[in-house]
Design a protein around this motif. Sequence first.
Motif, short mmCIF file in Angstrom:
data_model
loop_
_atom_site.label_atom_id
_atom_site.label_comp_id
_atom_site.label_asym_id
_atom_site.label_seq_id
_atom_site.Cartn_x
_atom_site.Cartn_y
_atom_site.Cartn_z
N TYR A 69 0.89 -1.24 -0.09
CA TYR A 69 -0.12 0.11 -0.03
C TYR A 69 0.80 1.37 0.01
CZ TYR A 69 -3.09 3.72 1.46
OH TYR A 69 -3.97 4.83 1.64
N THR A 70 1.81 1.11 0.94
CA THR A 70 2.86 2.51 0.93
C THR A 70 3.48 2.69 -0.54
OG1 THR A 70 3.14 1.94 3.50
CG2 THR A 70 4.60 3.45 2.29
N SER A 71 3.86 1.54 -0.98
CA SER A 71 4.67 1.69 -2.54
C SER A 71 3.57 2.26 -3.39
CB SER A 71 5.17 0.59 -2.87
OG SER A 71 6.12 -0.20 -2.07
N ASP A 72 2.35 1.78 -3.43
CA ASP A 72 1.27 2.32 -4.34
C ASP A 72 1.16 3.93 -4.13
OD1 ASP A 72 -0.43 2.02 -6.17
OD2 ASP A 72 -2.07 1.92 -4.95
N ILE A 73 0.81 4.27 -2.89
CA ILE A 73 0.56 5.64 -2.82
C ILE A 73 1.77 6.52 -2.84
CG2 ILE A 73 -0.57 7.36 -1.04
CD1 ILE A 73 -2.41 5.22 -2.45
N ASP A 74 2.81 6.08 -2.01
CA ASP A 74 3.98 7.00 -2.02
C ASP A 74 4.79 6.87 -3.06
OD1 ASP A 74 2.57 6.99 0.50
OD2 ASP A 74 4.58 6.71 1.57
N THR A 91 3.73 8.90 -9.74
CA THR A 91 3.96 8.89 -11.05
C THR A 91 2.60 9.21 -11.77
OG1 THR A 91 5.53 7.23 -10.68
CG2 THR A 91 4.39 7.31 -13.24
N ARG A 92 1.17 8.90 -10.96
CA ARG A 92 -0.21 9.09 -11.56
C ARG A 92 -0.37 10.40 -12.00
NH1 ARG A 92 -1.76 4.84 -7.43
NH2 ARG A 92 -1.89 3.05 -8.69
N ILE A 93 0.22 11.51 -10.81
CA ILE A 93 0.02 12.82 -10.97
C ILE A 93 1.09 13.52 -12.28
CG2 ILE A 93 0.21 15.05 -9.77
CD1 ILE A 93 -0.18 13.71 -7.25
N MET A 152 11.54 9.71 -9.81
CA MET A 152 10.32 10.00 -10.90
C MET A 152 10.28 11.67 -11.15
SD MET A 152 9.15 7.63 -12.71
CE MET A 152 8.65 6.09 -12.97
N THR A 153 10.28 12.44 -9.99
CA THR A 153 10.00 13.79 -9.96
C THR A 153 11.33 14.50 -10.92
OG1 THR A 153 8.91 13.68 -7.92
CG2 THR A 153 9.96 15.82 -8.73
N VAL A 154 12.66 13.64 -10.46
CA VAL A 154 13.63 14.34 -11.27
C VAL A 154 13.49 14.03 -12.79
CG1 VAL A 154 16.25 13.89 -11.51
CG2 VAL A 154 15.23 14.29 -9.27
N ASN A 155 13.07 12.75 -12.90
CA ASN A 155 13.06 12.04 -14.27
C ASN A 155 11.90 13.06 -14.95
OD1 ASN A 155 11.59 9.78 -16.29
ND2 ASN A 155 13.97 9.70 -16.29
N TYR A 156 10.93 13.35 -14.71
CA TYR A 156 9.93 13.85 -15.34
C TYR A 156 10.24 15.45 -15.70
CZ TYR A 156 6.16 10.51 -15.91
OH TYR A 156 5.60 9.19 -16.45
N ARG A 157 11.15 15.99 -14.92
CA ARG A 157 11.56 17.22 -14.94
C ARG A 157 12.53 17.21 -16.24
NH1 ARG A 157 14.17 18.74 -10.01
NH2 ARG A 157 16.13 17.60 -10.43
N GLU A 158 13.56 16.33 -16.14
CA GLU A 158 14.58 16.01 -17.34
C GLU A 158 14.04 15.75 -18.57
OE1 GLU A 158 17.63 13.69 -15.49
OE2 GLU A 158 18.30 15.45 -13.76
#
Length: 344
Positions: free
Chosen positions: A96-101, A106-108, A160-166
């Motif tokens: 559950y923690t992996s899915d939400i956190d 990545t969904r956003i 993922m945040t870094v990756n979507y920025r780049e």
Amino acid sequence: MTKKALITGITGQDGAYLSEFLLKKGYKVYGAVRRTSSINTARLSEMGVLDDVELVSMDLAEITNIQRVIEKTEPDEIYNLAAQSFVHTSYEQPIYTSDIDGIGVTRILETIRNLGGTPKFYQASTSEMFGKAKESPQNEDTPFYPRSPYGVAKLYSHWMTVNYRESWGIHACSGILFNHESPLRGLEFVTRKISLGMAEIKNGKKDVINLGNLNAERDWGFAGDYVEAMWLMMQQEKSDDYIIATGQTHSVRFFAEQAAKVIGIDIEWDIDGLSERGFCNKTGKTIISVDSSFNRPAETEHLLGDASKAQKELGWNPSCDFESLVTMMVERDLERVKKGLVWF
Ligand code: NAP
Ligand code: G4F
């Protein structure tokens, strides 16, 4: 034109402080809340902002819901504070923690990508990603070594945040925030457990506070200061990642000693083999006892942050020191206990 912000996790500690901060800046604030069987807007009420924010229903587990909310509210900035945020629980609920956190982020990010790269995005990353820290103090270049499913999930969403920025040019920031506390902290976290426990001891409603690892060290700051740092990151022309911390670390033991002082007790410690207790040096009464069920399968023993990049580039500095933080928390809990008000 009025700026619009969408805050996920608005019902949590940081959600309340960030709402107040953004409303004062003139933002229209949308707050994403997940469906629960009872109303959990107590922090927003205590902060006095409940009537000023617009609540929308959104769960990080459901991408279609996320898409509709972002399309409808058209925010300029999204602050993703929602998470299963309790490290101890993550060992029992790792999936559950992996899915939400993790995947929830990545969904956003996918939704933002599909919308052409706007709005701006803030990810609530954490010092727990340093875990078994490779150096001290920890800065933006310190290697990560998470010690909990929570830390691992947050590390995935950080990258993922870094990756979507780049990859997609999204204005996406990852704030690597060290522990930050306040009178609105959840009761399961050690600082609030201690502050409420001390207030109850003072008022004769409790005898002993049971704690786990007294030697763990954290860099504890004030949540009110840390939400300003989130906003400052989002105002930079170029998005980046920043450590936010005070640069001081203290043990759980020291936190308990300082909190006891606020209620007029000096604690002394008595170690007998594996068992330890903290007692009042005048009465000899035990007020802290050690309960190993609060220990973690793998502990993050020591955290200390170096926020010099944020100081230099954002002009951010914490305003509240450790002693003031402990006093603020115990005093607020003393008021609540006296009034018979204890919630969240
Ligand atoms: P918090 O008080 O535990 O609040 C967490 C929020 O996330 C709550 O509003 C909760 O809603 C919401 N949430 C949980 N699961 C959700 C889901 N499936 N969908 C939508 N919302 C969900 O945490 P906090 O202390 O304010 O921390 C805010 C963020 O910063 C978290 O991501 C945390 O991991 C991170 N962080 C915190 C610290 C710290 O020291 N406080 C340090 C570093 C990073 P309910 O009210 O319904 O439970
Ligand atoms: O207050 P804690 O539960 O916070 P922890 O695990 O550091 O996590 C918090 O800070 C992270 C940032 O580093 C956030 F990302 C995360 O969401 C959360 O806000 O525990 C602090 C320390 C730990 O070492 C724990 O083992 O206190 C120790 N501890 C000792 N006795 C206890 C207890 N922790 C809790 N919760 N309860 C105890 O009785």
